[in-house]
Design an enzyme around this catalytic site. Sequence first.
Site, short mmCIF file in Angstrom:
data_model
loop_
_atom_site.label_atom_id
_atom_site.label_comp_id
_atom_site.label_asym_id
_atom_site.label_seq_id
_atom_site.Cartn_x
_atom_site.Cartn_y
_atom_site.Cartn_z
N ARG A 105 -10.18 -12.00 1.89
CA ARG A 105 -11.10 -12.97 1.12
C ARG A 105 -10.29 -14.24 1.35
O ARG A 105 -10.94 -15.24 1.50
CB ARG A 105 -11.71 -12.47 -0.04
CG ARG A 105 -10.47 -12.38 -1.15
CD ARG A 105 -10.87 -11.38 -2.11
NE ARG A 105 -10.92 -10.21 -1.91
CZ ARG A 105 -11.24 -9.12 -2.87
NH1 ARG A 105 -11.70 -9.57 -4.07
NH2 ARG A 105 -11.46 -7.77 -2.38
N LYS A 141 0.82 -1.13 -0.05
CA LYS A 141 0.05 -0.28 0.03
C LYS A 141 0.98 1.25 0.05
O LYS A 141 1.99 1.28 0.21
CB LYS A 141 -0.78 0.07 1.45
CG LYS A 141 -1.98 -1.17 1.16
CD LYS A 141 -2.63 -1.04 2.62
CE LYS A 141 -4.00 -2.12 2.76
NZ LYS A 141 -4.94 -1.62 1.89
#
Length: 505
Positions: A337, A263
């Site tokens: 996920r 990020k």
Amino acid sequence: MNFDLKTLPLSTAAAEKCDLLVVLVPEGFKPASDALSTLVAHALKQADLETKPGKHLSLYQAPAVAARRLVLAGAGNGSPRHVRQALQGCAAALKTPQVKRAAIVFAGAAQPDAVGAAVMALADASYAYTATKSKAEPRMLGRVTVGVPDAAAVREAFVRGTGVAAGVEFAREWANRPANHATPTLLADAAKALAKASNMQCKVHGPAEVARLGMGSFMAVARGSEEPLRFIELHYSGAGKGVAPVVLVGKGITFDTGGISIKPAAEMDEMKFDMGGAASVLGVFKALAELKPAINVVGLIPACENMPDGRAVKPGDVVTTMNGLTVEVLNTDAEGRLVLCDALTYAARFKPAALVDIATLTGACVVALGGLRSGLFATDEALARQLEQAGDAALDPCWRMPLDDEYADSLKSNFADLGNVGGRAGGAITAAKFLQRFVGDTPWAHLDIAGTAWKGGAAKGGTGRPVGLLVHYLLDVARTPAVAPKAAGRRTATAGSKPVRAAAR
């Protein structure tokens, strides 16, 4: 904080001994002949006070009032939302260091849900994070009396409010802790501490146990970190053994760098909040310990860090999930996920009446819904309605999002059964479609709380959401077990004056 509930009409509220007295004045206020009613009526007549929620008038050493500080606060129509807004407007007065004991009095009829909302607003206003501060001031406001015309009529809502407030505060506290003070191991320790309550059990699976379970997707995310993963399993047994549980699965990424798909540095500190789903599950169990409803609940938390090092999973790697499906990891920053899918597969062994996962999953959900509503995806109509209604009742709202089968097309992979991302368009939906592959026919809902689990900027901190929504839902199921959701057709798209004492710690 400790709360008392007592029958306290306005005629006797002036004599209540406290540091701060807040009078909630509704629209259409009808004064009696007592001194406090006369004071309120005079302030309204002179337009020094409005009943619009958020408007208030502060007074000091008012005649015939025992409390040194008096706040007359507009409460609108007396609804839960308006009462919450009224008390939010008084937050500065409640946080005054000299205020150690306060009384909140309804000048008109008190709706039960409004009393619960008042408790929640008071707990929120008084919360202060102190865990890692060297010279932290202790919480000043320690006890609040909630005064209503008839305590017996609102007792159930009051007790529920104190329980939810305890759960929300517990979730906020763990979400706010820095990642080095909220590691997977420390989260597991917090769960073990909760399990000391009656009707609760906790089991913690370490790396070896997770490997034996075949959770290859979860393990792949964790392997770039020095911190060992933990798979936390909590059980609350409030109903009979034959009653199918509700299973809650909370994403527990205790820090998310994005992994190899790293990020940007700006605001990366906020990625300590990426375990907001896990914190909410812990908060729910804290509330269950307080409220003791007749329901069985299982909480599952896959907890790990997502870090980049020489062992970290790489873009293009293929991992094998617990249910045997293979996943091409196209973006290592879509790790939530990957840990949730194995936990959802594990949940099937409990044969749940309903399965709900909670995750700070996608920035796309923030773009879609902002910070007001959590995103709700569900394969079962009854479950979706129950969650929506619970969110509205808890003032912790969600919004139903579509699950059209065509959204799954973008998850196709040339090298595995599916990819872990499906492109920018509809990102929150494709993430939900990914998770849907691992729930089978179990009634399932996914709450994307990326926009609601924490706030940034000057108000930076965890919100404790959606603990309120989840606890209201569980209490509703406990009261009406016959309407627990059953497998149904999948929805593919949507249109848009003795005190009663309780403590929230």
